[in-house]
Design a protein around this motif. Structure first.
Motif, mmCIF file in Angstrom:
data_model
loop_
_atom_site.group_PDB
_atom_site.id
_atom_site.type_symbol
_atom_site.label_atom_id
_atom_site.label_comp_id
_atom_site.label_asym_id
_atom_site.label_seq_id
_atom_site.Cartn_x
_atom_site.Cartn_y
_atom_site.Cartn_z
ATOM 1 N N TYR B 214 0.898 -1.007 0.032
ATOM 2 C CA TYR B 214 -0.151 -0.039 0.109
ATOM 3 C C TYR B 214 0.829 1.272 0.029
ATOM 4 C CZ TYR B 214 -3.370 3.477 1.619
ATOM 5 O OH TYR B 214 -4.183 4.468 1.922
ATOM 6 N N GLN B 274 -4.537 -0.400 -16.048
ATOM 7 C CA GLN B 274 -4.770 -0.442 -14.492
ATOM 8 C C GLN B 274 -5.110 0.911 -14.024
ATOM 9 O OE1 GLN B 274 -2.186 -1.802 -16.772
ATOM 10 N NE2 GLN B 274 -0.194 -0.892 -15.729
ATOM 11 N N LEU B 278 -8.266 -0.154 -11.686
ATOM 12 C CA LEU B 278 -7.807 -0.580 -10.428
ATOM 13 C C LEU B 278 -7.358 0.594 -9.490
ATOM 14 C CD1 LEU B 278 -5.562 -3.329 -11.756
ATOM 15 C CD2 LEU B 278 -8.062 -3.336 -11.228
ATOM 16 N N ASP B 282 -8.400 -0.630 -3.359
ATOM 17 C CA ASP B 282 -9.078 -1.914 -3.771
ATOM 18 C C ASP B 282 -7.824 -2.799 -4.070
ATOM 19 O OD1 ASP B 282 -11.522 -0.978 -3.388
ATOM 20 O OD2 ASP B 282 -11.871 -0.921 -5.699
ATOM 21 N N ASN B 283 -6.729 -2.386 -4.420
ATOM 22 C CA ASN B 283 -5.582 -3.356 -4.844
ATOM 23 C C ASN B 283 -4.567 -2.985 -4.196
ATOM 24 O OD1 ASN B 283 -7.665 -2.395 -7.346
ATOM 25 N ND2 ASN B 283 -7.183 -4.606 -7.748
ATOM 26 N N ALA B 286 -5.200 -3.985 -0.756
ATOM 27 C CA ALA B 286 -5.919 -5.484 -0.602
ATOM 28 C C ALA B 286 -5.181 -6.406 0.145
ATOM 29 C CB ALA B 286 -6.023 -6.364 -2.023
ATOM 30 N N GLU B 295 -0.943 -8.946 -0.451
ATOM 31 C CA GLU B 295 -1.483 -9.137 -1.486
ATOM 32 C C GLU B 295 -1.372 -8.048 -2.598
ATOM 33 O OE1 GLU B 295 -3.346 -11.791 -2.529
ATOM 34 O OE2 GLU B 295 -4.643 -11.090 -4.067
ATOM 35 N N GLY B 296 -1.233 -7.119 -2.029
ATOM 36 C CA GLY B 296 -1.092 -5.697 -2.828
ATOM 37 C C GLY B 296 -0.238 -5.654 -3.756
ATOM 38 N N LYS B 298 0.676 -7.821 -5.989
ATOM 39 C CA LYS B 298 0.430 -8.227 -7.257
ATOM 40 C C LYS B 298 0.365 -6.840 -8.431
ATOM 41 C CE LYS B 298 -2.072 -12.284 -6.308
ATOM 42 N NZ LYS B 298 -3.388 -13.040 -5.767
ATOM 43 N N TRP B 299 0.014 -5.648 -7.590
ATOM 44 C CA TRP B 299 -0.493 -4.538 -8.406
ATOM 45 C C TRP B 299 0.556 -3.405 -8.094
ATOM 46 C CZ3 TRP B 299 -4.086 -7.317 -5.565
ATOM 47 C CH2 TRP B 299 -4.966 -7.910 -6.535
ATOM 48 N N ALA B 442 -3.370 -10.443 -12.498
ATOM 49 C CA ALA B 442 -3.795 -9.013 -11.825
ATOM 50 C C ALA B 442 -5.253 -8.642 -12.158
ATOM 51 C CB ALA B 442 -2.862 -7.846 -12.441
ATOM 52 N N TRP B 443 -5.817 -9.403 -13.118
ATOM 53 C CA TRP B 443 -7.246 -9.198 -13.412
ATOM 54 C C TRP B 443 -8.250 -10.444 -13.106
ATOM 55 C CZ3 TRP B 443 -7.926 -4.285 -14.884
ATOM 56 C CH2 TRP B 443 -6.934 -3.786 -15.220
#
Ligand SMILES: [Zn+2]
Ligand SMILES: [Zn+2]
Ligand SMILES: [Zn+2]
Ligand SMILES: [Zn+2]
Ligand SMILES: [Zn+2]
Ligand SMILES: [Zn+2]
Ligand SMILES: [Zn+2]
Ligand SMILES: [Zn+2]
Lengths: 487, 487, 487, 487
Positions: B214, B274, B278, B282-283, B286, B295-296, B298-299, B442-443
């Motif tokens: 984040y 993205q 995104l 949210d991503n 996440a 988890e984040g 990934k983005w 990612a999707w």
């Protein structure tokens, strides 16, 4: 009907070029194919009725002039080109569709106004034509009629923030009409000048004895165009109506349009050749032996020519490059000097407003390509493709692709066009070189490094070998759908 | 080579649609012709080797992804797709050309960097490919090499205002390179983030124990994208170099680009899927059972996903409509979570930067059509036609017209595409549904109301019936000319 | 007359503070001197008639409310405060000068309108008063009268772009009046709302049965304030007239004003306490046991309260800090709910427009100081010094310096003010806590961390010890010169 | 100490004027009182030691020049005025306080730099002085020292985005320093020019043989000032630090400042007399018999003089009117032509940067009043009151009120001041007319319609009857608090 192959040329679209041939069958384009026109071993050249050699030339979709006024009544006279002479001149200049303005006058029914214009145009035109509808009297009746226009093939209407007592609509009227436009998807076209304020300035200038055409440009100050443009934008913002501002000439008005678009609004702007080339100083302020300082009357139009000292012309070309202005029409509205423009001798406010350019738009804009102002693709875009998309005739017009009307211009970049009334070596006029019904040219002396070579209108050659070979009545009414730009 | 006829479909261009057939002979398109394909009595259908029935489907120019990073070394690892896997995934998704980035590293010769990338790509690709050149070390030598790149078919180069110590160029270096660009007409591509300032924020956040993905988004504040964008614009203004800002994500950066264009500058901007879908919240923010707040990762990409609370995504769609952003690329730079992204466990600054999307761009943007964000024509424009025009391959790519490479996608608006790793009714993964070399998507979970039906690359069908039928090495290097947008 | 020494306080000016005493001789300030008031060995304290101990308190120039409407006829009734009750309430609240609006109605002579207002005010006022002139009917006669107003001590006039059929002036009329203003240096005050457009929305909302006060705010959309503001700016730009836009409430209108000022135009804006604190949602949309959804009628004024969701209030405070808005008036125009506001039961357009705040402006703005919105100096500037400079009474009013009228307020930062109708422990009203002639308070429940302690009007104490000790007729007409802000 | 009465004059403040006397007791003002100075029957005139007759003259707070560089080492030499000569010249010109810049050089401790400057100034000055701190080397140590400066009476610090290798800070360093400023409330002063980019242009121009002073102005392009200004604004936006941009000369930089303020940021700008009056064409491009084209060296300063063709000077005056620029300092940094400026013969980059104006600021700005550019009040505001408020010395300085230091200037609007080196009728120089330690004047030939009549510094007359009657060491160090403009 006949088949025609245009071969050897460079097809120019709004996005690029292709060395390709174009096959026409009757009124329609049926194929765009590899140069040489041999497909799977079949030589298509052999089978066609006519072959047009476009070697070394550009093959482009016919011009669409989305703003003309044939026979428009104005100031006690009427535009000197009627649908016959005006559309023939258009054809000469590579324009194969016009969108003219049917007029609902004050006190009149919209349907009656439209019928009148259908009557004036039907059977007269050299090329295809469509109509916008001028709404000159907003009332419950005309608003209802407005709502029905898309079914008539009329998907746009125009209002005037200028000309109180004639075409003028006040903000309440504009708001009501725009609400209908937001509902139906019709395009609101706006003449954006603050007429009530301008009329005060006109009255004051005249009272001061400032009656020359030059003061037409002084009275119609850029502030009043910028203001009205902003006002139209905000009314559109409030109602959700798409907005198209006609004949934009002030750079400050462009800034308003650009800001609104960047802000996500469906707002568009058109300029005209006169705002790219001509100026307050050089033209409205011109004088001649024949007319003295009334010479400037030739260029009295509204919005007026702007000051070159202030740089509007330069900015307007830039706006075409940045797409802050999306397309170029002529606002063709010709008047002769003798018997028409001269109504305003001694009082510029009596000069019929308008310039005749329908024949020269394609050439004048092509010169912008030569001068490095715009690209060849942008030329096609602003003169044909965008007008078609903007006003709901794309696919039929504005593009060279199978199924489209064969409205095609072969343009010769090695040709040359001299505009105006040439004189011989003794200074005697040799006869006019344009085909509009005017006793002068607003573009006298302009030299173009290119030439309209051949013009096809729905598959029929109408101009070739510097001759008009079409006929009155070739042109048909075109029903239009909604603008493609609406999201 | 074989002949193919694509029949019954709707050809969609950047300006409109035509019910037309497309005839392919070998690697090239040879005609666009009336539906039914009978020309002057000749039924072309009979003579071709293959007929593709596109009834009810869109026939569009193959996608051009102008921003990918196959095998890019980054942060001690390398992008997980190489030219083989990455271009094959692209083909699956309807993209038939990529423009990847050859890298000149610090201390290296430009020519050597380029040669390395040619070596990595040659014989590996499923589709055609071209290169931009990253200039990672501006010095007299590399500036001289830069000047020679157009002769190599490389007409654009990229610099970084971020990543000090890696790809970073300071303003003096950018100025010198832009001077070469202004001379040669090369496009300057800019990663516009103020790296030195961001790196301070990164260091401070980590020192405060804020090490989750984040905070990658927090550290790379929009102010630092807006600032760098403005700086790049002014350096371009000073030198006269055309400028293309990559992966724009902040609405304030868009405002800078729009203002510069309205001001007449040759300035362009690209965004990526993205930044349209995104978000920071949210991503990047996440968490999952498997990875917790990591988890984040990934983005994690740069520029970062932006706050949806601040409305960047909404504004970015709007920018696509108003053309303040001209096109969409992916910045495809995939990394697996295990063994790659997880290098940054406990320290977001060690997470390799990048998202894999090369396979999904056409679908994700088509969903924008379904959702009413953009028109069908705009979809073709921003995914294919504009990329071709922007980077000098239009005519060969980006358009369906005679002479163009037969890079064609048949897209089915009645099809459906589920992205990600579907699970069966017991919640067990059924195998991944994408073809990129990644251990996640990612999707994940994105559902598309359309489907890539058939893909031709230079006349050869490479995807059909949900199967890849092409071969490694089908793709060739494409030499590029200058951008068509230069005036 | 008597001599008074205000000692021990902190004199606050628009630029800073001084620990100083203020010596008053008769109606005028004669010295600002070192605290302790011993000059060259002479103890001035000994010789004065009265000593006011201001220890721990602020000594400020009396408030100037440049926008009030005592007894204004509106919508078939009249503002419930007359000059007696309204100015007495003003005095209670620390305001020692009002500038009210004399009205020229349609068909009336300007001089007659002015005479009527002089007649209503003379001998009635608790504090000094001046007049702006409303021009409700622009014609050659009224324009000539306008030109003569500065000689009458009236250096500003107001026009309305709203209220067609009542006060409305069209753009032609505005232009003519502004030309006079540009010649004479008079300030043009503008009610900037597009009335004709708004009236359409009003009619449509009512036709839909949307008759609650809330829809007053819906009908008067921010777009129509922004638009009119821009229009007024452009008419001012064209004529060269200085412009002051009254009761600005929309943040977009502020942006227009700021842009015009940055562009060098003499353009100013005023806001009111209601636009800083109150909102469409909370107030116009309020409901109560007594009035149901008609409760919102208490806050029906024009321009209307704006949406807090859209952030106007926040932006308006910011504008006070950045000086994009220069001052705060009340637009005091009170109406009782019973017998006045209730005329609009079932039809919001019949609700008399106005809020009563003349008593609370100084307190409400001081709360902005407490809340950190503005500085103490800015409080004095926007409530007194700038109004005096803006409207040509500085030196006499708006400042504490020798020669100035002794209009002085001692303000206690440790005091407290509860606004509204307090109830006792049983919930029974204990009698109203304000002094305006209203049956309710628009500011019910507002708590202020400060208190108006003592008020001097031209040297006479009129409020002290929470008692009004002045008399009807204390106040005199103040002749005003031109705005100090003109360059 | 002595008592003084200044009687008969017009006291001018930043908001207006008063016909009032000023009573001084020792070093302080003790009263501002009615003209005639009779209070409650006591004639104060009788009791004072000195009476200054200011009849027909303006009595204003002494000038505050917030930007001077006495003895500044630069380019291998040092500014030719030291604290003795420079402050004496300031006194001659009606300036009674300077804020000079203590320098922390690279590798040096902040405290040591400050001590050096204290050492240079102590006991030398004719008027009071304060310091800003230049931070030339941001590191953990200097950041800690920065945090402590407010306790030393130093509430502002300056950084340079120009001069790499000398004073330059990169964006990472600026960010870190601004974070300290945001915490402490210190004002960040910024020299906003993109030095790294400019240095490339300098190198290239010199390589092309363009070595004249004129090219100093070419190299330091406005784009690089605008860019750096925007960058500083965004770093301030990110950190929350208040920002003050020094010596603003480009109109585009002003636009950036104005936009940031309208957006609510605490951003301020200063300009200097040279940017109001002098230009690239007339001054940097000047030539003379003595110096040829090197004449322009007299006006080499950074930011450079801007093109008058581009209209910067006009815009800068406008910015003073609209408050988009808040105040005027001199950036006094004088160098003699012989032995100093001539270091740059043949290489403009070796010319020491700076102009000497400390003596002329009050006069040059007063001429702006005479010319109608600014009001008399604005003159006092931008030369004294705002500098005092901006830099935390208001109350003590910048205002005439009880308790303030008696720094007072009596200015004669009927006097006249000729600046420069006058010549007699034979063309022979009659000796210089200024008191700065320079062998030329940058303001040669400027004629001012006003005159500094009498100057008091903390109650002592230091200039009177065109004589300097003060003494070295009169001036004391002034400890400053935080800026009053912070909210
Ligand atoms: Zn028109
Ligand atoms: Zn027209
Ligand atoms: Zn990047
Ligand atoms: Zn990338
Ligand atoms: Zn009003
Ligand atoms: Zn009012
Ligand atoms: Zn500097
Ligand atoms: Zn300096």
């Amino acid at each position: 009907m006949a088949t025609t192959l245009i071969t050897g040329g460079t097809v120019v679209t709004s996005t690029g070029r292709a060395d390709a041939d174009v096959l026409v069958d009757g009124e329609r384009i049926v194929a765009v194919l590899q140069r040489g026109s041999v497909l799977l071993g079949t030589d298509l050249t052999a089978g066609v009725d006519n072959v047009i050699d476009a070697t070394g030339k550009y093959v482009i979709p016919g011009g669409i002039d989305a703003h003309t006024h044939m026979s428009l009544p104005f100031g006690g006279t009427a535009a000197s080109d009627n649908f016959e002479t005006g559309t023939r001149a258009a054809a000469w200049g590579g324009t194969t569709t016009i969108i003219d303005f049917a007029v609902q006058s004050h006190g009149q029914k919209v349907q009656d106004g439209l019928a009148t214009w259908h009557g004036m145009a039907a059977g007269q035109c050299a090329i295809d034509y469509a109509f916008h509808q001028i709404i000159g009297d907003v009332n419950p009746d005309s608003l209802a009629a407005l709502r029905g226009l898309p079914d008539e093939g009329i998907s746009s209407y125009k209002m005037f923030m200028a000309y109180p007592g004639v075409f003028y609509s006040d903000d309440a009227q504009i708001l009501r009409a725009m609400q209908v436009a937001a509902d139906t998807g019709m395009m609101t076209m706006m003449h954006a000048e603050n007429g009530p304020a301008i009329d005060v300035l006109v009255e004051q200038l005249l009272a001061q004895g400032k009656s020359d055409p030059y003061y037409h440009g002084v009275a119609r100050a850029w502030q009043m165009e910028e203001e009205a443009t902003h006002r139209a934008i905000m009314l559109a913002n409030l109602t959700g109506a798409p907005l198209y501002v006609v004949h934009v000439s002030a750079k400050q008005a462009v800034e308003q349009l650009a800001a609104a678009r960047d802000n996500g609004q469906n707002v568009f702007g058109e300029t005209c050749p006169q705002y790219l080339y001509l100026s307050l100083e050089d033209n409205l302020g011109a004088s001649s032996e024949e007319w003295g300082s009334f010479e400037g009357a030739k260029w009295v139009c509204s919005t007026p020519l702007r000051s070159k000292e202030e740089g509007h012309q330069h900015h307007m070309w830039q706006s075409l490059r940045t797409n802050d202005i999306q397309m170029v029409s002529t606002d063709h509205c010709p008047f002769c000097m003798k018997g028409q423009k001269d109504l305003g001798l001694g009082n510029f406010s009596k000069i019929p407003n308008g310039i005749g350019s329908v024949e020269h738009r394609m050439d004048l804009l092509y010169q912008g390509v030569v001068d490095g102002q715009i690209s060849l693709e942008r030329w096609v875009e602003i003169t044909s493709t965008t007008p078609a998309r903007m006003f709901g005739i794309y696919g039929k017009k504005g593009v060279i692709q199978p199924g489209a009307d064969a409205d095609i211009v072969v343009y010769d970049p090695n040709g040359h066009t001299s505009i105006g009334y040439p004189v011989d070596k003794d200074g005697n006029p040799t006869g006019r070189s344009h085909h509009m019904n005017m006793d002068h040219s607003a573009w006298e002396g302009y030299e173009i490094d290119g030439h309209v070579d051949t013009v096809l209108s729905r598959g029929k050659v109408v101009v070739t070998d510097r001759q008009y070979v079409g006929a009155k009545g070739d042109g048909q009414f075109v029903r239009r759908g909604l603008s493609q730009y609406l999201i």
